[in-house]
Design a protein around this motif. Sequence first.
Motif, PDB file in Angstrom:
ATOM      1  N   ASP A  34     -28.534  44.997  63.972  1.00  0.00           N
ATOM      2  CA  ASP A  34     -29.003  46.397  63.865  1.00  0.00           C
ATOM      3  C   ASP A  34     -27.875  47.349  63.498  1.00  0.00           C
ATOM      4  N   PHE A  35     -26.649  46.906  63.784  1.00  0.00           N
ATOM      5  CA  PHE A  35     -25.493  47.767  63.533  1.00  0.00           C
ATOM      6  C   PHE A  35     -24.386  46.906  62.952  1.00  0.00           C
ATOM      7  N   ASP A  36     -24.549  46.621  61.655  1.00  0.00           N
ATOM      8  CA  ASP A  36     -23.560  45.808  60.943  1.00  0.00           C
ATOM      9  C   ASP A  36     -22.534  46.785  60.359  1.00  0.00           C
ATOM     10  N   ILE A  37     -21.285  46.643  60.759  1.00  0.00           N
ATOM     11  CA  ILE A  37     -20.310  47.651  60.314  1.00  0.00           C
ATOM     12  C   ILE A  37     -19.972  47.543  58.823  1.00  0.00           C
ATOM     13  N   THR A  38     -20.450  46.483  58.169  1.00  0.00           N
ATOM     14  CA  THR A  38     -20.239  46.432  56.712  1.00  0.00           C
ATOM     15  C   THR A  38     -21.391  47.122  55.977  1.00  0.00           C
ATOM     16  N   ALA A  59     -16.344  45.089  66.944  1.00  0.00           N
ATOM     17  CA  ALA A  59     -16.759  44.113  65.928  1.00  0.00           C
ATOM     18  C   ALA A  59     -15.541  43.613  65.168  1.00  0.00           C
ATOM     19  N   ALA A  60     -15.525  42.317  64.889  1.00  0.00           N
ATOM     20  CA  ALA A  60     -14.413  41.765  64.106  1.00  0.00           C
ATOM     21  C   ALA A  60     -14.780  40.400  63.567  1.00  0.00           C
ATOM     22  N   TYR A  61     -14.098  40.031  62.493  1.00  0.00           N
ATOM     23  CA  TYR A  61     -14.135  38.646  62.012  1.00  0.00           C
ATOM     24  C   TYR A  61     -12.937  37.980  62.669  1.00  0.00           C
ATOM     25  N   ASN A  76     -13.753  42.249  54.453  1.00  0.00           N
ATOM     26  CA  ASN A  76     -14.843  43.239  54.550  1.00  0.00           C
ATOM     27  C   ASN A  76     -15.022  43.747  55.975  1.00  0.00           C
ATOM     28  N   VAL A  77     -15.019  42.830  56.949  1.00  0.00           N
ATOM     29  CA  VAL A  77     -15.288  43.233  58.348  1.00  0.00           C
ATOM     30  C   VAL A  77     -14.043  43.892  58.969  1.00  0.00           C
ATOM     31  N   ASN A  78     -12.878  43.262  58.775  1.00  0.00           N
ATOM     32  CA  ASN A  78     -11.684  43.732  59.493  1.00  0.00           C
ATOM     33  C   ASN A  78     -10.963  44.897  58.815  1.00  0.00           C
ATOM     34  N   HIS A  98     -10.347  51.303  68.405  1.00  0.00           N
ATOM     35  CA  HIS A  98     -10.368  50.073  67.616  1.00  0.00           C
ATOM     36  C   HIS A  98      -9.413  49.052  68.252  1.00  0.00           C
ATOM     37  N   PHE A  99      -9.662  47.763  67.967  1.00  0.00           N
ATOM     38  CA  PHE A  99      -8.824  46.714  68.560  1.00  0.00           C
ATOM     39  C   PHE A  99      -8.162  45.883  67.471  1.00  0.00           C
ATOM     40  N   SER A 100      -6.894  45.578  67.701  1.00  0.00           N
ATOM     41  CA  SER A 100      -6.178  44.717  66.769  1.00  0.00           C
ATOM     42  C   SER A 100      -5.620  43.538  67.565  1.00  0.00           C
ATOM     43  N   THR A 101      -4.606  42.907  67.039  1.00  0.00           N
ATOM     44  CA  THR A 101      -4.215  41.597  67.562  1.00  0.00           C
ATOM     45  C   THR A 101      -2.698  41.397  67.570  1.00  0.00           C
ATOM     46  N   ASP A 102      -2.241  40.507  68.438  1.00  0.00           N
ATOM     47  CA  ASP A 102      -0.829  40.092  68.453  1.00  0.00           C
ATOM     48  C   ASP A 102      -0.485  39.300  67.190  1.00  0.00           C
ATOM     49  N   TYR A 103      -1.517  38.818  66.461  1.00  0.00           N
ATOM     50  CA  TYR A 103      -1.268  38.050  65.240  1.00  0.00           C
ATOM     51  C   TYR A 103      -0.803  38.917  64.069  1.00  0.00           C
ATOM     52  N   LEU A 124      -4.210  35.181  56.943  1.00  0.00           N
ATOM     53  CA  LEU A 124      -5.110  36.201  56.413  1.00  0.00           C
ATOM     54  C   LEU A 124      -5.807  37.000  57.505  1.00  0.00           C
ATOM     55  N   TYR A 125      -6.126  36.325  58.611  1.00  0.00           N
ATOM     56  CA  TYR A 125      -6.728  37.045  59.744  1.00  0.00           C
ATOM     57  C   TYR A 125      -5.789  38.180  60.177  1.00  0.00           C
ATOM     58  N   GLY A 126      -4.510  37.849  60.388  1.00  0.00           N
ATOM     59  CA  GLY A 126      -3.530  38.856  60.817  1.00  0.00           C
ATOM     60  C   GLY A 126      -3.370  39.966  59.793  1.00  0.00           C
ATOM     61  N   SER A 128      -5.644  40.960  57.567  1.00  0.00           N
ATOM     62  CA  SER A 128      -6.849  41.811  57.522  1.00  0.00           C
ATOM     63  C   SER A 128      -6.885  42.742  58.731  1.00  0.00           C
ATOM     64  N   LYS A 129      -6.445  42.251  59.901  1.00  0.00           N
ATOM     65  CA  LYS A 129      -6.440  43.099  61.100  1.00  0.00           C
ATOM     66  C   LYS A 129      -5.375  44.197  60.966  1.00  0.00           C
ATOM     67  N   LEU A 130      -4.241  43.871  60.365  1.00  0.00           N
ATOM     68  CA  LEU A 130      -3.189  44.883  60.190  1.00  0.00           C
ATOM     69  C   LEU A 130      -3.666  45.984  59.243  1.00  0.00           C
ATOM     70  N   TRP A 149      -5.000  36.869  73.060  1.00  0.00           N
ATOM     71  CA  TRP A 149      -5.704  35.796  73.784  1.00  0.00           C
ATOM     72  C   TRP A 149      -6.793  36.381  74.693  1.00  0.00           C
ATOM     73  N   VAL A 150      -7.754  37.018  74.084  1.00  0.00           N
ATOM     74  CA  VAL A 150      -8.801  37.716  74.844  1.00  0.00           C
ATOM     75  C   VAL A 150      -9.735  36.702  75.524  1.00  0.00           C
ATOM     76  N   ILE A 151      -9.941  36.908  76.811  1.00  0.00           N
ATOM     77  CA  ILE A 151     -10.799  35.998  77.582  1.00  0.00           C
ATOM     78  C   ILE A 151     -11.827  36.823  78.349  1.00  0.00           C
TER      79      ILE A 151
HETATM   80  N1  NAP Z   1     -10.779  36.800  70.820  1.00  0.00           N
HETATM   81  C1  NAP Z   1      -9.444  36.913  70.832  1.00  0.00           C
HETATM   82  O1  NAP Z   1      -8.712  36.030  71.287  1.00  0.00           O
HETATM   83  C2  NAP Z   1      -8.789  38.161  70.283  1.00  0.00           C
HETATM   84  C3  NAP Z   1      -7.385  38.236  70.224  1.00  0.00           C
HETATM   85  C4  NAP Z   1      -6.781  39.407  69.777  1.00  0.00           C
HETATM   86  C5  NAP Z   1      -7.564  40.479  69.375  1.00  0.00           C
HETATM   87  N2  NAP Z   1      -8.924  40.374  69.416  1.00  0.00           N
HETATM   88  C6  NAP Z   1      -9.725  41.528  68.972  1.00  0.00           C
HETATM   89  O2  NAP Z   1     -10.487  42.004  70.061  1.00  0.00           O
HETATM   90  C7  NAP Z   1     -11.703  42.610  69.561  1.00  0.00           C
HETATM   91  C8  NAP Z   1     -12.895  42.066  70.315  1.00  0.00           C
HETATM   92  O3  NAP Z   1     -13.024  40.677  70.051  1.00  0.00           O
HETATM   93  P1  NAP Z   1     -13.880  39.702  70.967  1.00  0.00           P
HETATM   94  O4  NAP Z   1     -12.942  38.774  71.606  1.00  0.00           O
HETATM   95  O5  NAP Z   1     -14.845  40.474  71.792  1.00  0.00           O
HETATM   96  O6  NAP Z   1     -14.659  38.900  69.833  1.00  0.00           O
HETATM   97  P2  NAP Z   1     -16.129  38.285  69.817  1.00  0.00           P
HETATM   98  O7  NAP Z   1     -16.550  37.869  71.177  1.00  0.00           O
HETATM   99  O8  NAP Z   1     -16.137  37.307  68.708  1.00  0.00           O
HETATM  100  O9  NAP Z   1     -16.994  39.536  69.393  1.00  0.00           O
HETATM  101  C9  NAP Z   1     -16.992  40.062  68.095  1.00  0.00           C
HETATM  102  C10 NAP Z   1     -18.385  40.565  67.838  1.00  0.00           C
HETATM  103  O10 NAP Z   1     -18.385  41.227  66.581  1.00  0.00           O
HETATM  104  C11 NAP Z   1     -19.603  40.875  65.930  1.00  0.00           C
HETATM  105  N3  NAP Z   1     -19.490  41.103  64.506  1.00  0.00           N
HETATM  106  C12 NAP Z   1     -18.914  40.328  63.559  1.00  0.00           C
HETATM  107  N4  NAP Z   1     -19.060  40.916  62.349  1.00  0.00           N
HETATM  108  C13 NAP Z   1     -19.741  42.064  62.543  1.00  0.00           C
HETATM  109  C14 NAP Z   1     -20.201  43.093  61.715  1.00  0.00           C
HETATM  110  N5  NAP Z   1     -20.022  43.047  60.374  1.00  0.00           N
HETATM  111  N6  NAP Z   1     -20.871  44.151  62.247  1.00  0.00           N
HETATM  112  C15 NAP Z   1     -21.105  44.212  63.572  1.00  0.00           C
HETATM  113  N7  NAP Z   1     -20.727  43.253  64.425  1.00  0.00           N
HETATM  114  C16 NAP Z   1     -20.028  42.184  63.919  1.00  0.00           C
HETATM  115  C17 NAP Z   1     -19.801  39.418  66.287  1.00  0.00           C
HETATM  116  O11 NAP Z   1     -21.140  39.077  66.057  1.00  0.00           O
HETATM  117  P3  NAP Z   1     -21.522  37.611  65.473  1.00  0.00           P
HETATM  118  O12 NAP Z   1     -21.154  36.650  66.565  1.00  0.00           O
HETATM  119  O13 NAP Z   1     -22.979  37.758  65.226  1.00  0.00           O
HETATM  120  O14 NAP Z   1     -20.705  37.434  64.222  1.00  0.00           O
HETATM  121  C18 NAP Z   1     -19.439  39.448  67.776  1.00  0.00           C
HETATM  122  O15 NAP Z   1     -20.560  39.811  68.556  1.00  0.00           O
HETATM  123  C19 NAP Z   1     -11.721  42.330  68.060  1.00  0.00           C
HETATM  124  O16 NAP Z   1     -11.220  43.431  67.352  1.00  0.00           O
HETATM  125  C20 NAP Z   1     -10.752  41.167  67.909  1.00  0.00           C
HETATM  126  O17 NAP Z   1     -10.181  41.073  66.633  1.00  0.00           O
HETATM  127  C21 NAP Z   1      -9.557  39.255  69.879  1.00  0.00           C
END
Ligand code: NAP
Length: 286
Positions: A34-38, A59-61, A76-78, A98-103, A124-126, A128-130, A149-151
């Motif tokens: 319902d809320f796709d950020i792309t 939201a993030a890839y 596109n997503v990040n 907004h959230f970014s990463t240690d990567y 590429l993940y790092g 795109s997040k940067l 390392w989000v848990i």
């Molecule tokens: N997980 C880690 O270890 C980690 C580490 C460092 C930073 N972060 C950052 O922390 C933040 C939160 O991550 P998280 O751990 O909560 O990740 P997560 O559990 O994977 O949640 C990300 C959510 O974003 C959704 N999403 C993906 N593409 C989207 C789009 N185009 N529009 C709307 N929603 C979309 C995903 O849905 P689908 O499942 O349907 O794709 C999922 O529900 C992110 O910015 C991430 O980069 C995470």
Amino acid sequence: MRVLIAGYPGQLAKAIIAELIRNNIVFLAPPHYDFDITNNYQINNMISSFKPDVIINCAAYNSVEHAEEDMEKAINVNYKAVEYLVREAENNKIKLVHFSTDYVFDGSKNSLYVETDKPNPLNLYGKSKLAGENEVLSYDNSLVFRLSWVIGYGRNNFLYKFTNWITDKQIVKVSNDEISVPTFTFDVAKYVLMSLDKGLTGLYHLNNSGKASRYELASKYAKIMGFTNEIIPVPMAAFEVPVRRPLFTAMSNKKISDALGVSIPDWEDSLRIYCNALKGNADLIR
Ligand SMILES: NC(=O)c1ccc[n+]([C@@H]2O[C@H](COP(=O)([O-])OP(=O)(O)OC[C@H]3O[C@@H](n4cnc5c(N)ncnc54)[C@H](OP(=O)(O)O)[C@@H]3O)[C@@H](O)[C@H]2O)c1
């Protein structure tokens, strides 16, 4: 305050919602479809109908491995979607979190990374997040938290994957030279809300205190959960990893701790809280 959340039902979005509920804050957290950020149309629609004061973008890839192949989607997503979110937040005078990463770091430092250290992502993940965090930081009324390392109570984390590995293997190998900070979503959520309350803006490293290797994290988790599998420490080079990953990316949380006047719990203390919650309700991780 009215808060619009993107990225539900991701693990961080769920923890932020729990914290908003605890604080009686009005929010809307539509699911991905319902809320796709792309989707610019959906962004405009959500903003004009809900009229948020704050958007929290969870939201993030997040797949480090797949991002290399699936480059367009990761960018596109990040990055590109974030660029549009920034523009709309600015036009509508909405605060953007907004959230970014240690990567974003290459792992070449041997002490804790601070906010003034120069990023140099290896994959590429790092990258795109940067690019995404730079967009957000170009807008004054924004907050960017780099996490590691989000848990949380969800599937997209190392402990969930580890639990799956050990269900059919008595002996598992885990890297002991990959070091960062395990960071629990319930702690992140609490400090994000405190930061909003204090009116903070800018870039902060937000992780639990201390640091650990994947091996230490897995061993402590297995011990608390009562798993008896044998866990063997090995270097990351022992695994065939298709993507370059930094080895040392532990970050200092001093800047945010000082700004909020708090002492952020050590990851081991939060791990115990996490495990106790799981023991009481295994469905939390499903
Ligand atoms: N997980 C880690 O270890 C980690 C580490 C460092 C930073 N972060 C950052 O922390 C933040 C939160 O991550 P998280 O751990 O909560 O990740 P997560 O559990 O994977 O949640 C990300 C959510 O974003 C959704 N999403 C993906 N593409 C989207 C789009 N185009 N529009 C709307 N929603 C979309 C995903 O849905 P689908 O499942 O349907 O794709 C999922 O529900 C992110 O910015 C991430 O980069 C995470």
